[in-house]
Every structure is written in C-alpha cells, then in structure tokens.
Design a protein around this motif. Structure first.
Motif, PDB file in Angstrom:
ATOM      1  N   LEU A   1       0.747  -1.110  -0.094  1.00 41.31           N
ATOM      2  CA  LEU A   1       0.033   0.058  -0.114  1.00 41.31           C
ATOM      3  C   LEU A   1       0.836   1.170   0.007  1.00 41.31           C
ATOM      4  N   LEU A   2       1.848   1.372   0.934  1.00 38.18           N
ATOM      5  CA  LEU A   2       2.887   2.391   0.880  1.00 38.18           C
ATOM      6  C   LEU A   2       3.435   2.606  -0.580  1.00 38.18           C
ATOM      7  N   ASP A   3       3.930   1.593  -1.092  1.00 35.53           N
ATOM      8  CA  ASP A   3       4.321   1.743  -2.650  1.00 35.53           C
ATOM      9  C   ASP A   3       3.370   2.276  -3.567  1.00 35.53           C
ATOM     10  N   GLY A   4       2.068   1.959  -3.395  1.00 35.55           N
ATOM     11  CA  GLY A   4       1.189   2.480  -4.174  1.00 35.55           C
ATOM     12  C   GLY A   4       0.907   4.076  -3.984  1.00 35.55           C
ATOM     13  N   MET A   5       0.909   4.283  -2.671  1.00 37.32           N
ATOM     14  CA  MET A   5       0.575   5.722  -2.236  1.00 37.32           C
ATOM     15  C   MET A   5       1.716   6.495  -2.780  1.00 37.32           C
ATOM     16  N   HIS A   6       3.046   5.954  -2.559  1.00 27.45           N
ATOM     17  CA  HIS A   6       4.297   7.016  -2.993  1.00 27.45           C
ATOM     18  C   HIS A   6       3.843   7.002  -4.541  1.00 27.45           C
ATOM     19  N   TYR A   7       3.848   5.884  -5.521  1.00 32.31           N
ATOM     20  CA  TYR A   7       3.745   6.109  -6.750  1.00 32.31           C
ATOM     21  C   TYR A   7       2.589   7.203  -7.106  1.00 32.31           C
ATOM     22  N   ARG A   8       1.544   6.993  -6.540  1.00 32.97           N
ATOM     23  CA  ARG A   8       0.233   8.333  -6.853  1.00 32.97           C
ATOM     24  C   ARG A   8       0.534   9.435  -6.359  1.00 32.97           C
ATOM     25  N   GLY A   9       1.719   9.710  -5.633  1.00 25.70           N
ATOM     26  CA  GLY A   9       1.908  11.211  -4.952  1.00 25.70           C
ATOM     27  C   GLY A   9       1.304  11.349  -3.951  1.00 25.70           C
ATOM     28  N   LEU A  10       0.735  10.498  -3.114  1.00 29.08           N
ATOM     29  CA  LEU A  10      -0.034  10.740  -1.741  1.00 29.08           C
ATOM     30  C   LEU A  10       1.356  10.751  -0.690  1.00 29.08           C
ATOM     31  N   LEU A  11       2.201   9.949  -0.869  1.00 31.00           N
ATOM     32  CA  LEU A  11       3.283  10.059  -0.238  1.00 31.00           C
ATOM     33  C   LEU A  11       4.823  10.477  -0.729  1.00 31.00           C
ATOM     34  N   ARG A  12       5.563  10.753  -0.068  1.00 33.84           N
ATOM     35  CA  ARG A  12       6.968  10.881  -0.695  1.00 33.84           C
ATOM     36  C   ARG A  12       7.996  10.101   0.436  1.00 33.84           C
TER      37      ARG A  12
END
Length: 375
Positions: free
Chosen positions: A155-166
């Motif tokens: 999930l963190l990987d997906g959020m990072h890819y979508r720009g929700l996290l860095r």
C-alpha cells in the motif's frame, strides 16, 4: 504547422563515442549540481562493492563517498520516484510526472485504507513501514514478483507512486515516508504535451547521443512515469524526431539535445584523456546496451540475476572505460577494509598503451577511498 526534421552534418562514429563519454562524464562538481545536470540517477539495492547510485555519482561529484546521497537526501530537494526506471530526480522533474492516473485503479476500500494510512503518517511526520504495519496489522499479500510482502508495504508503494506520500529519508536502506501532495493538480501545471516534451528532453539529455530505436523505447517507457499521458506518447515521439538534432551514421539515426555538436573537437580532447573509469552497470554511459554494442563493438550484459554457472563476466561486472573505449570489465569486492579486483578484457589482455597501468591503479585507489566510510 508541421515541425521540420532537424538534420545536421553527420558526425563519425568515433565522434559520437567521444561525445557520449565527454558529455556524461563531466568534471566533478557538487552533489546537487551533479544530480541537476544528470536529471535522473538510477537506483539499485545491490552493493558490489557499492550501490549503483553511489557508483554513478562518485565519478561526477568531487570527494564523493559511498552513502553520501542517502545521508544528504533529506536536504537536497530531491525525490525518489519512477522515471524510466526507479531512482532519484530533481523536484522539478518529479512535478512534471504528477498527478498520475495509474493503470491499476483502486477500489473504494483500498482508497479508504490509503486515506487512513496517510493520516497516520501525517501525525507521525515521518513513518517507517514497520510503524504502519504495527498500527494497521494488514497481514501479508502476494506481490508483483510472485513472492510475499507485507500488505502495508504494498500500500505504501502504491501511495508513493500516486503522489500521496514521498520518501523523506531512508533508515538502513528502508524508505521512510512523509505526506505529499503530488496527487493534487497544480494551477501552474504545464499543458500535457509541453510536460511530456520536457520529460522526453530529460531522457535525451541523460542518455544522448541516442540511436533512434532507443529514443523510441525510452519515450514508450514514459508510460510508467506519466501513465496519464499514455495515449500521447507516439505524438511526443514524432515531435522529438522532428525537434531534436539528428544524423544518420552507419545506417542508424542518432539524436542528441539541441545546442550540442557531437563533432566538436573538445569532446574528443576530453574523452581521450588518459583515464580509466569503472562504471556502474546503470551508468548513463553504458546503460543502453544497444548503443553500447554500436559504440564499442561487443555485448555487455548485467548478470546479477543470471545463474552463476551461466555468467560470462561476473555477478556485478563493471564496464572498464579506458579513454573513450570500453575495453573490459571488473568485479570488485570490499573485504576487511581492502579492495579486491578481478579484471577481464575483451581482447584477452590489458591494453599495452603507455599510461594504462598507472591510470588503472589511480582508479582502483579512488574506488578504495570512495568505499571508506565517513566518520
């Protein structure tokens, strides 16, 4: 109005070779300036004897030591992200790729998980994946490679890819995350075609001079960097072919950035300096295996994932550049504070040119100093 193809007088293959070496292996500078000039530094977790990003930067940053990028990353204004591969990009290039519209669409339940995790990370400031996993206890899930990984990591990987996290920093090589807003559309964002052209120009600036088939390949690979513009890539490729200077050499169309002249004498002067450089497998000079064979006449392959009995040159063979010729390879190891090197040569023996032995010793000495940890 249709753009005209920007053809120039054809350089020789020798000139293209010197151009490839001289423009990429620029005089060592500061870490921020080197990353800005490259535009992208590919990352790889294997240490043999150091990570690829460190091996790439040591040749371009004065006084660089292994681990400097990771240590200084939080203060450099960079982003970890997927471009044509995964690595480090300046913030301006990162902004061009977002907001993304990934090919894999999340259902409402997944978005609910993502929002909950994002609020947790916001409250922590910076969160380690283990903290997220402990908070949400999401168990394990199948990953893309057929193995098993924690669902929270996916999930963190997906959020990072979508720009929700860095990625805010790394701890022992593990990505630690902070909240990011790249998923939100900016009022000052460039038009899609302008942004895509800028991404193409960044690719060309990194890997030029480029054979035509590689230019096509890299533009198509921008699907991962900017999936929202997948349907615009072929038009972007057509614009690039017309916009970029090019020439046909040896039956191949070659492209390079506007304002550069591959035939300039200064490239040959710099590339012919009596220097040995051992290059990372993903260094821009050797990254394109198609170009590698055109410029140096032999096939180099990355063999880390090849079964040991089938390897030809070694687990993590580093191409060995002498002047502007890749004449061999080296497998290096750092053991008990000493550098061990096993070298091989395409011709079966080391070059007999005057100065090669001293230049090789200098390079191995530089690598040993680069591997000594900072105190």
């Amino acid at each position: 109005m249709a753009l005209r193809t920007c053809r120039t007088a054809a350089p020789t293959l020798d000139a293209l070779r010197a151009h490839a070496v001289a423009r990429s292996l620029f005089p060592p500078t500061t870490l921020p300036r080197a990353v800005a000039r490259l535009g992208f530094v590919q990352a790889d977790p294997i240490r043999a004897p150091a990570r690829a990003q460190d091996l790439t930067l040591r040749l371009r940053v004065a006084g660089y030591r292994a681990g400097d990028l990771e240590a200084r990353y939080p203060r450099l204004g960079l982003e970890e992200d997927f471009f044509v591969n995964y690595g480090f990009v300046p913030a301006a290039l990162h902004a061009l790729m977002h907001p993304r519209n990934p090919r894999t669409q999340w259902p409402e339940a997944r978005w609910a998980q993502a929002h909950a995790v994002r609020e947790f990370v916001r409250g922590r400031g910076v969160a380690h994946p283990a903290e997220v996993d402990a908070e949400f206890a999401q168990g394990r899930a199948r990953n893309w490679f057929g193995g098993s990984s924690r669902a929270s990591t996916q999930l963190l990987d997906g959020m990072h890819y979508r720009g929700l996290l860095r990625v805010a920093r790394r701890e022992g090589g593990v990505r630690c995350y902070a909240v990011h807003d790249a998923h939100e559309r900016r009022a000052d964002a460039p038009a899609p075609d302008a942004a895509l052209d800028a991404l193409v120009d960044a690719v060309v600036a990194l890997y030029a001079p480029l054979p035509g088939p590689t230019l096509s390949q890299l533009v198509m690979w921008l699907r991962a960097a900017a999936p929202q513009w997948t349907d615009r890539r072929r038009d972007a490729l057509d614009r690039a072919r017309r916009r970029l200077p090019s020439a046909r050499v040896g039956g191949v169309d070659w492209f390079w950035p506007a304002g550069e002249n591959p035939a300039a004498a200064r490239h040959a002067e710099r590339a012919q300096a009596a220097a040995v450089r051992l290059l990372a497998p993903f260094d821009p000079v050797v990254w394109d295996r198609r170009r590698f064979e055109l410029l140096w006449g032999w096939a180099y392959r990355f063999e880390a994932y090849v079964p040991a009995p089938a390897r030809v040159r070694g687990y993590y063979a580093l191409p060995l550049l002498w002047r502007d010729r890749v004449v061999g390879w080296g497998n290096l190891a750092w053991r008990d504070g000493a550098l061990q090197a096993q070298l091989g040569y395409v011709s079966g023996r080391a070059p007999r040119e005057r100065g090669f032995g001293a230049a090789l010793d200098d390079e191995l000495g530089r690598i040993a100093g680069f591997l000594v940890p900072r105190r």
